[in-house]
Design an enzyme around this catalytic site. Structure first.
Site, short mmCIF file in Angstrom:
data_model
loop_
_atom_site.label_atom_id
_atom_site.label_comp_id
_atom_site.label_asym_id
_atom_site.label_seq_id
_atom_site.Cartn_x
_atom_site.Cartn_y
_atom_site.Cartn_z
N LYS A 184 0.83 -1.21 0.00
CA LYS A 184 0.00 0.00 0.00
C LYS A 184 0.87 1.27 0.00
O LYS A 184 2.04 1.23 0.35
CB LYS A 184 -0.93 -0.01 1.23
CG LYS A 184 -1.93 -1.18 1.21
CD LYS A 184 -2.82 -1.10 -0.01
CE LYS A 184 -3.93 -2.13 -0.02
NZ LYS A 184 -3.50 -3.52 -0.19
C1 LIG Z 1 -10.09 -2.91 -1.66
C2 LIG Z 1 -9.42 -3.69 -0.57
N1 LIG Z 1 -10.10 -3.93 0.56
C3 LIG Z 1 -9.53 -4.62 1.56
C4 LIG Z 1 -8.26 -5.11 1.48
C5 LIG Z 1 -7.73 -5.94 2.60
O1 LIG Z 1 -6.64 -5.42 3.26
P1 LIG Z 1 -5.65 -6.38 4.07
O2 LIG Z 1 -4.85 -7.14 3.07
O3 LIG Z 1 -4.82 -5.44 4.88
O4 LIG Z 1 -6.48 -7.28 4.93
C6 LIG Z 1 -7.50 -4.85 0.34
C7 LIG Z 1 -6.12 -5.34 0.25
O5 LIG Z 1 -5.41 -5.21 -0.71
C8 LIG Z 1 -8.10 -4.15 -0.73
O6 LIG Z 1 -7.43 -3.89 -1.87
#
Ligand SMILES: Cc1ncc(COP(=O)(O)O)c(C=O)c1O
Length: 376
Positions: A184
């Site tokens: 990110k």
């Molecule tokens: C749109 C979206 N929502 C939620 C997430 C979930 O995040 P995490 O991987 O930190 O659980 C991501 C991860 O890339 C994402 O792109």
């Protein structure tokens, strides 16, 4: 040996090491400690809202937001069909049903013109996702939400620092969630945050995130509700605080890199990206994402990705639509076609190397290989 260009690496160029060592030496390595509260308040400020509640990833951030809004079994939540699976799974964790709306073919975000037809008596919330770092048209979404008395949860996992009409992602709905996964724009390794302007919602977030320990008073180990351990650690928050100090620099780099891709891809027919208006939206380019029209480009997406790989360049396919996920079909979601925009993006879309510290010469190389891969 030929240089390998990864699809995305974290940029850890500031005070990360210093703050993590400080946290380690302090002995506060779990979820108490000064970096957690500092990161929470600084990140909330960065989003232009009052409250930030740190959690251990972006998936549980969405779940926690839904829980704090009281969403559960029997409810429906409208989400984009073109998203990362975490958005849908988080709805399923509550017992509610995710309902899918196709992507807008220009922005790739939820098609605001197709939301109303999916609203039923069971709908409780709209959960738009700011895809690739481009915010949704939040005026339209908030208008629909207030007409039907629905909550709005922004999944801003990919959109740290993005703006809509000058307002930051995170401040555009009732509540918003972020991911700090290593790829990110701002990272903590693993981590997430829920932000809100609403004091009551913030209290619920803090309560449910920490196993429903009462927020005040002595610890009696008596719990009135079922809660979750979604806490973020002081060590991860120390990384987050250091990243936040570099937010402007990293955001500007991602924007600059995307524009370099556009410059070097200019003139290659059959390659497309999101379309947005810079005077309304500040796109922060989590990933440099494109799709090709194989009829014009002369090769399909998989052939192009293979060509890139042979030349030491990593790339990734775009998301598979929610309608095509066996897991969600088994859960009972309605997955009837048509979802033409999602299908186009998932069959023809890909993203190219996107690290903030990517060099112009690397972008030039990637684009040169794409140019040479095109059939004339
Ligand atoms: C749109 C979206 N929502 C939620 C997430 C979930 O995040 P995490 O991987 O930190 O659980 C991501 C991860 O890339 C994402 O792109």
């Amino acid at each position: 040996m030929e240089e390998f260009i990864p699809v995305c690496e974290p940029s850890l160029l500031g005070n990360e090491k210093k703050y993590v060592l400080d946290a380690l030496e302090s002995g506060w390595i779990s979820s108490a400690g000064k970096y957690v509260s500092e990161f929470e308040s600084q990140f909330a400020k960065f989003c232009g809202v009052e409250y930030g509640v740190g959690v251990c990833n972006g998936t549980v951030a969405i779940h926690l937001a839904l829980v704090a809004l009281g969403i559960g079994k029997g409810d429906e939540v409208i989400i984009p069909n073109f998203t990362m699976i975490a958005t849908a799974f988080a709805v399923c964790y509550t017992g509610a049903t995710p309902v899918f709306v196709d992507a807008d073919p220009n922005t790739w975000n939820i098609d605001v013109n197709k939301i109303e037809e999916k609203i039923t008596k069971k709908t409780k919330a709209i959960l738009p996702v700011h895809i690739m770092g481009l915010t949704c048209n939040m005026d339209e979404i908030n208008k629909i939400a207030s007409a039907y008395n629905l909550s709005v949860i922004e999944d801003a996992a990919e959109a740290h620092g993005a703006t809509f009409k000058g307002k930051k992602a995170g401040s555009l709905g009732d509540i918003a969630t972020f991911s700090f996964f290593a790829n990110k724009n701002l990272t903590t390794g693993e981590g997430g945050m829920v932000v809100t302007e609403n004091k009551e919602i913030a209290s619920k977030l803090k309560y449910y995130k920490n196993l429903c320990f009462p927020l005040e008073g002595a610890r009696e180990y008596k719990h009135d509700d079922i809660g979750f351990n979604y806490r973020i650690s002081n060590l991860h928050s120390a990384i987050g605080l250091a990243q936040l100090e570099k937010a402007e620099e990293y955001t500007n780099s991602r924007i600059k890199n995307f524009n370099l891709y556009l410059q070097y891809l200019n003139g290659i027919e059959g390659i497309f990206t999101q379309i947005w208006d810079n005077s309304t939206y500040k796109h922060v380019h989590w990933m440099n994402a494109f799709y090709i029209d194989p009829k014009i480009f002369g090769r399909n997406r998989d052939e192009l990705m293979e060509r890139l790989r042979e030349n030491g360049i990593d790339s990734r396919k775009l998301f598979t639509g929610m309608h095509a996920q066996k897991s969600l079909q088994k859960y009972g979601c309605t997955t009837d076609l048509p979802f033409p925009s999602t299908i186009n993006l998932s069959e023809n879309g890909f993203y190219l190397p996107s690290s903030s510290h990517l060099k112009e010469i690397q972008i030039e190389k990637v684009c040169d290989i794409i140019k040479r891969a095109k059939k004339v």
